[in-house]
Design an enzyme around this catalytic site. Structure first.
Site, PDB file in Angstrom:
ATOM      1  CG  HIS A  53      -1.971  -0.993   1.242  1.00  0.00           C
ATOM      2  ND1 HIS A  53      -3.154  -0.795   1.908  1.00  0.00           N
ATOM      3  CD2 HIS A  53      -2.077  -2.218   0.654  1.00  0.00           C
ATOM      4  CE1 HIS A  53      -3.940  -1.842   1.748  1.00  0.00           C
ATOM      5  NE2 HIS A  53      -3.300  -2.728   0.990  1.00  0.00           N
ATOM      6  CD  GLU A  55      -2.069   4.377   3.112  1.00  0.00           C
ATOM      7  OE1 GLU A  55      -3.244   4.677   3.384  1.00  0.00           O
ATOM      8  OE2 GLU A  55      -1.760   3.528   2.250  1.00  0.00           O
ATOM      9  CB  CYS A  83      -6.895  -0.072   4.719  1.00  0.00           C
ATOM     10  SG  CYS A  83      -5.184  -0.665   4.849  1.00  0.00           S
ATOM     11  CB  CYS A  86      -2.421   1.989   5.927  1.00  0.00           C
ATOM     12  SG  CYS A  86      -1.898   1.059   4.462  1.00  0.00           S
TER      13      CYS A  86
END
Length: 149
Positions: A53, A55, A83, A86
């Protein structure tokens, strides 16, 4: 804040890199003392890694830049509400502040679903949202609209 818009523009530029690779267009930057020290964009399909992801990638780079897992005086700018994975990483890395653009009604871990940031953790993250949200939402809509065609 003007600086929030400046850094969110950088996060959106990262999201455009994901879009160019047919990835969900999410981007992130980590800022320390006015400098971007970590950048990332969604690369789950490209790298075939569930943790790729934006992040996570930006935080990993910021940790390498500072030589520490503690990012206590950093702000992370993300084009979409983080999410749960993260959000947990933001908390565990001790990031001081999170700024995100658009909410994520299906996977968000702040206001859209489960609020991970309100958990009983020692570290609390200051959160601001809605910075350049329109631009982020347009990019996300464009991506998912093209998938449906």
């Amino acid at each position: 804040m003007k600086s929030d818009e400046l850094y969110m523009t950088e996060a959106l530029n990262e999201a455009k890199k994901a879009l160019a690779k047919d990835e969900v267009p999410i981007g992130a930057v980590v800022v320390y003392e006015g400098a971007i020290i970590g950048r990332g964009y969604n690369q789950r399909e490209t790298l075939q890694r569930a943790t790729a992801h934006a992040e996570i990638i930006a935080i990993d780079e910021a940790c390498r830049t500072l030589g520490s897992w503690r990012l206590e005086d950093c702000t992370i700018y993300v084009s979409v509400e983080p999410c749960p994975m993260c959000a947990g990483t933001i908390i565990q890395s001790r990031i001081k502040r999170l700024v995100y653009a658009a909410s994520d009604n299906k996977n968000g871990a702040h206001v859209s679903g489960l609020n991970v940031f309100e958990g009983p953790f020692n570290h609390k993250v200051a959160i601001d949202s809605g910075v350049l949200a329109q631009e982020s939402r347009q990019m996300i809509r464009k991506f998912f609209s093209s998938l449906r065609k």
